[in-house]
Design a protein around this motif. Structure first.
Motif, PDB file in Angstrom:
ATOM      1  N   THR A 106       0.837  -1.211   0.000  1.00  0.00           N
ATOM      2  CA  THR A 106       0.000   0.000   0.000  1.00  0.00           C
ATOM      3  C   THR A 106       0.866   1.253   0.000  1.00  0.00           C
ATOM      4  OG1 THR A 106      -0.186  -0.133   2.407  1.00  0.00           O
ATOM      5  CG2 THR A 106      -1.982  -1.085   1.107  1.00  0.00           C
ATOM      6  N   LYS A 107       1.988   1.234   0.718  1.00  0.00           N
ATOM      7  CA  LYS A 107       2.885   2.400   0.729  1.00  0.00           C
ATOM      8  C   LYS A 107       3.542   2.578  -0.631  1.00  0.00           C
ATOM      9  CE  LYS A 107       3.888   2.445   5.638  1.00  0.00           C
ATOM     10  NZ  LYS A 107       4.926   2.350   6.664  1.00  0.00           N
ATOM     11  N   VAL A 108       3.942   1.483  -1.262  1.00  0.00           N
ATOM     12  CA  VAL A 108       4.545   1.570  -2.581  1.00  0.00           C
ATOM     13  C   VAL A 108       3.529   2.081  -3.591  1.00  0.00           C
ATOM     14  CG1 VAL A 108       5.598   0.263  -4.462  1.00  0.00           C
ATOM     15  CG2 VAL A 108       6.261  -0.208  -2.118  1.00  0.00           C
ATOM     16  N   LYS A 109       2.285   1.597  -3.515  1.00  0.00           N
ATOM     17  CA  LYS A 109       1.243   2.055  -4.435  1.00  0.00           C
ATOM     18  C   LYS A 109       1.007   3.552  -4.261  1.00  0.00           C
ATOM     19  CE  LYS A 109      -3.517   1.330  -5.985  1.00  0.00           C
ATOM     20  NZ  LYS A 109      -3.415   2.534  -6.767  1.00  0.00           N
ATOM     21  N   THR A 110       0.947   4.015  -3.030  1.00  0.00           N
ATOM     22  CA  THR A 110       0.765   5.443  -2.768  1.00  0.00           C
ATOM     23  C   THR A 110       1.915   6.242  -3.358  1.00  0.00           C
ATOM     24  OG1 THR A 110      -0.474   4.999  -0.744  1.00  0.00           O
ATOM     25  CG2 THR A 110       0.491   7.186  -0.959  1.00  0.00           C
ATOM     26  N   PHE A 111       3.157   5.785  -3.129  1.00  0.00           N
ATOM     27  CA  PHE A 111       4.311   6.473  -3.694  1.00  0.00           C
ATOM     28  C   PHE A 111       4.236   6.500  -5.214  1.00  0.00           C
ATOM     29  CE2 PHE A 111       8.431   6.071  -5.789  1.00  0.00           C
ATOM     30  CZ  PHE A 111       8.980   7.306  -5.473  1.00  0.00           C
ATOM     31  N   MET A 112       3.919   5.344  -5.819  1.00  0.00           N
ATOM     32  CA  MET A 112       3.850   5.267  -7.286  1.00  0.00           C
ATOM     33  C   MET A 112       2.794   6.221  -7.832  1.00  0.00           C
ATOM     34  SD  MET A 112       6.054   3.037  -8.517  1.00  0.00           S
ATOM     35  CE  MET A 112       6.887   1.517  -8.129  1.00  0.00           C
ATOM     36  N   ASP A 113       1.634   6.268  -7.193  1.00  0.00           N
ATOM     37  CA  ASP A 113       0.568   7.172  -7.637  1.00  0.00           C
ATOM     38  C   ASP A 113       1.005   8.626  -7.537  1.00  0.00           C
ATOM     39  OD1 ASP A 113      -1.070   4.985  -8.135  1.00  0.00           O
ATOM     40  OD2 ASP A 113      -2.254   5.220  -6.295  1.00  0.00           O
ATOM     41  N   GLU A 114       1.640   8.978  -6.428  1.00  0.00           N
ATOM     42  CA  GLU A 114       2.086  10.361  -6.237  1.00  0.00           C
ATOM     43  C   GLU A 114       3.228  10.718  -7.195  1.00  0.00           C
ATOM     44  OE1 GLU A 114       2.961  10.725  -2.064  1.00  0.00           O
ATOM     45  OE2 GLU A 114       0.821  10.713  -1.524  1.00  0.00           O
ATOM     46  N   PHE A 115       4.149   9.790  -7.389  1.00  0.00           N
ATOM     47  CA  PHE A 115       5.271  10.037  -8.299  1.00  0.00           C
ATOM     48  C   PHE A 115       4.784  10.139  -9.741  1.00  0.00           C
ATOM     49  CE2 PHE A 115       9.404   9.068 -10.353  1.00  0.00           C
ATOM     50  CZ  PHE A 115      10.163  10.047  -9.733  1.00  0.00           C
ATOM     51  N   GLU A 123      18.691  -3.025 -10.156  1.00  0.00           N
ATOM     52  CA  GLU A 123      19.580  -3.999 -10.789  1.00  0.00           C
ATOM     53  C   GLU A 123      18.983  -5.406 -10.778  1.00  0.00           C
ATOM     54  OE1 GLU A 123      20.496  -4.597  -6.480  1.00  0.00           O
ATOM     55  OE2 GLU A 123      19.953  -2.890  -7.717  1.00  0.00           O
ATOM     56  N   LYS A 124      17.906  -5.608 -10.021  1.00  0.00           N
ATOM     57  CA  LYS A 124      17.284  -6.932  -9.906  1.00  0.00           C
ATOM     58  C   LYS A 124      16.070  -7.034 -10.830  1.00  0.00           C
ATOM     59  CE  LYS A 124      18.710  -7.734  -5.153  1.00  0.00           C
ATOM     60  NZ  LYS A 124      18.237  -8.027  -3.788  1.00  0.00           N
ATOM     61  N   ASP A 125      16.183  -7.863 -11.849  1.00  0.00           N
ATOM     62  CA  ASP A 125      15.086  -8.041 -12.799  1.00  0.00           C
ATOM     63  C   ASP A 125      13.846  -8.651 -12.160  1.00  0.00           C
ATOM     64  OD1 ASP A 125      16.568  -6.985 -14.880  1.00  0.00           O
ATOM     65  OD2 ASP A 125      17.334  -8.942 -15.502  1.00  0.00           O
ATOM     66  N   ASN A 126      14.009  -9.342 -11.041  1.00  0.00           N
ATOM     67  CA  ASN A 126      12.870 -10.005 -10.397  1.00  0.00           C
ATOM     68  C   ASN A 126      12.240  -9.169  -9.285  1.00  0.00           C
ATOM     69  OD1 ASN A 126      14.986 -10.247  -8.600  1.00  0.00           O
ATOM     70  ND2 ASN A 126      14.542 -12.367  -8.041  1.00  0.00           N
ATOM     71  N   ASP A 127      12.697  -7.931  -9.099  1.00  0.00           N
ATOM     72  CA  ASP A 127      12.107  -7.040  -8.094  1.00  0.00           C
ATOM     73  C   ASP A 127      10.916  -6.318  -8.724  1.00  0.00           C
ATOM     74  OD1 ASP A 127      11.452  -4.795  -6.454  1.00  0.00           O
ATOM     75  OD2 ASP A 127      13.457  -4.827  -5.582  1.00  0.00           O
ATOM     76  N   ILE A 128       9.720  -6.769  -8.381  1.00  0.00           N
ATOM     77  CA  ILE A 128       8.506  -6.256  -9.031  1.00  0.00           C
ATOM     78  C   ILE A 128       8.322  -4.759  -8.811  1.00  0.00           C
ATOM     79  CG2 ILE A 128       6.973  -6.877  -7.126  1.00  0.00           C
ATOM     80  CD1 ILE A 128       4.882  -7.608  -9.311  1.00  0.00           C
ATOM     81  N   TYR A 129       8.652  -4.269  -7.600  1.00  0.00           N
ATOM     82  CA  TYR A 129       8.492  -2.841  -7.335  1.00  0.00           C
ATOM     83  C   TYR A 129       9.478  -2.015  -8.158  1.00  0.00           C
ATOM     84  CZ  TYR A 129       5.804  -4.434  -3.284  1.00  0.00           C
ATOM     85  OH  TYR A 129       4.892  -5.032  -2.463  1.00  0.00           O
ATOM     86  N   ALA A 130      10.708  -2.484  -8.240  1.00  0.00           N
ATOM     87  CA  ALA A 130      11.723  -1.769  -9.024  1.00  0.00           C
ATOM     88  C   ALA A 130      11.330  -1.729 -10.492  1.00  0.00           C
ATOM     89  CB  ALA A 130      13.089  -2.437  -8.854  1.00  0.00           C
ATOM     90  N   GLN A 131      10.833  -2.836 -11.007  1.00  0.00           N
ATOM     91  CA  GLN A 131      10.454  -2.884 -12.419  1.00  0.00           C
ATOM     92  C   GLN A 131       9.245  -1.999 -12.710  1.00  0.00           C
ATOM     93  OE1 GLN A 131      12.709  -4.060 -14.463  1.00  0.00           O
ATOM     94  NE2 GLN A 131      13.790  -4.504 -12.562  1.00  0.00           N
ATOM     95  N   LYS A 132       8.284  -1.954 -11.782  1.00  0.00           N
ATOM     96  CA  LYS A 132       7.134  -1.055 -11.954  1.00  0.00           C
ATOM     97  C   LYS A 132       7.582   0.403 -11.932  1.00  0.00           C
ATOM     98  CE  LYS A 132       3.410  -3.930 -10.147  1.00  0.00           C
ATOM     99  NZ  LYS A 132       2.372  -4.083  -9.116  1.00  0.00           N
TER     100      LYS A 132
END
Length: 102
Positions: A5-14, A39-48
């Protein structure tokens, strides 16, 4: 561990921030410690996060580790249309400054 939820909020605001930024004049450069292991292809948050920036027209310039343990968390973005005006090279974390990236 990030809470989704915190990542989603950050992504929406960014996302909104980038929408406003591309409307301004000049050559925007965004730099900071984003705490995404890009650098991690399998990090879903980083890729989003990287997809969001790319879809808004931004290019990420840091290609090596910026973290004391080897991750790439500190990033530098420029708007694709401004690339011929911006050259980023030899981005490093200098351990001799008295500070370190965590």
């Amino acid at each position: 561990m990030y809470q989704e939820t915190k990542v989603k909020t950050f992504m929406d605001e960014f996302d909104g921030y980038l929408d406003n930024l591309v409307l301004k004049s000049g050559y925007p450069i965004i730099c900071g410690d984003f705490n995404f292991h890009v650098e991690k292809d399998n990090d879903i948050y980083a890729q989003k996060f990287m997809s969001l920036c790319k879809n808004k027209g931004f290019k990420q310039h840091v290609s090596g580790p910026t973290h004391i343990s080897g991750g790439t968390l500190d990033l530098a973005f420029s708007l694709q249309s401004a690339l011929d005006c911006v050259e980023v090279s030899d981005v490093k974390v200098d351990m001799n400054t008295g500070t370190t990236s965590d």
